[in-house]
Design a protein around this motif. Structure first.
Motif, mmCIF file in Angstrom:
data_model
loop_
_atom_site.group_PDB
_atom_site.id
_atom_site.type_symbol
_atom_site.label_atom_id
_atom_site.label_comp_id
_atom_site.label_asym_id
_atom_site.label_seq_id
_atom_site.Cartn_x
_atom_site.Cartn_y
_atom_site.Cartn_z
ATOM 1 N N THR A 79 38.011 44.094 42.489
ATOM 2 C CA THR A 79 37.972 44.276 43.940
ATOM 3 C C THR A 79 37.313 45.611 44.268
ATOM 4 N N THR A 84 36.394 43.042 49.619
ATOM 5 C CA THR A 84 35.369 42.402 48.797
ATOM 6 C C THR A 84 35.869 42.289 47.363
ATOM 7 N N VAL A 86 35.044 40.110 43.316
ATOM 8 C CA VAL A 86 34.296 39.195 42.462
ATOM 9 C C VAL A 86 35.281 38.617 41.449
ATOM 10 N N SER A 88 35.375 36.299 38.058
ATOM 11 C CA SER A 88 34.546 35.774 36.976
ATOM 12 C C SER A 88 35.451 35.125 35.945
ATOM 13 N N MET A 104 31.257 32.464 38.579
ATOM 14 C CA MET A 104 31.425 33.717 39.315
ATOM 15 C C MET A 104 31.497 33.392 40.792
ATOM 16 N N GLN A 105 32.398 34.072 41.473
ATOM 17 C CA GLN A 105 32.563 33.892 42.914
ATOM 18 C C GLN A 105 32.652 35.258 43.578
ATOM 19 N N THR A 106 31.970 35.406 44.695
ATOM 20 C CA THR A 106 32.129 36.582 45.536
ATOM 21 C C THR A 106 33.047 36.193 46.684
ATOM 22 N N TRP A 107 34.141 36.916 46.808
ATOM 23 C CA TRP A 107 35.139 36.680 47.844
ATOM 24 C C TRP A 107 35.086 37.820 48.858
ATOM 25 N N ILE A 116 35.210 32.419 49.817
ATOM 26 C CA ILE A 116 34.076 32.540 48.902
ATOM 27 C C ILE A 116 32.803 32.510 49.744
#
Length: 129
Positions: A79, A84, A86, A88, A104-107, A116
């Motif tokens: 974090t 924000t 990520v 993985s 992989m996800q960006t939250w 996401i």
């Protein structure tokens, strides 16, 4: 900027676990809710490039629920600040023992919670190391 605040890591870890449960049970409603409803949201999948929430939603609606079970390993939630993150992870399916999946996800935290905004999924041959 503060990195990996414990309470934020816990929040994103909970959202990530909710996503994983929804994925393997084909809970399309929850999966849709976890992606940001925005034309800038994207998901690069194993065989598709999805631009915008509507494309991701259509993909989920048409996806077969067969063979979604998987095991995760080496999951890392990082974090950045309070809004924000990520996520993985590697994933493994019994149906493909010679392959390893990578996700992989960006939250991002919005007023209605964590969503996401970008995701990438790929599968490669299991590395020898």
């Amino acid at each position: 900027m503060e990195v990996d605040l414990p309470d934020v890591v816990a929040e994103v870890s909970e959202a990530f676990a909710r996503y994983e449960k929804a994925l393997v049970s084909n809970d399309v409603e929850t999966l849709d809710a976890l992606f940001r409803d925005d034309p800038r949201t994207l998901r690069y999948g194993g065989a598709e490039n999805l631009y915008g929430y509507e494309a991701i939603k259509a993909f989920r609606a048409g996806r077969s629920p067969v063979g979604l079970e998987r095991e995760l390993s080496k999951t890392v939630i990082s974090t950045y600040g309070r809004d924000t993150a990520v996520a993985s992870t590697l994933f493994h399916r019994a149906s493909a023992p010679d392959k390893v999946g990578r996700q992989m996800q960006t939250w991002v935290r919005f007023v209605d919670g964590w969503h996401i905004v970008a995701a990438h999924v790929s599968v490669i041959p299991t590395p020898k190391d």
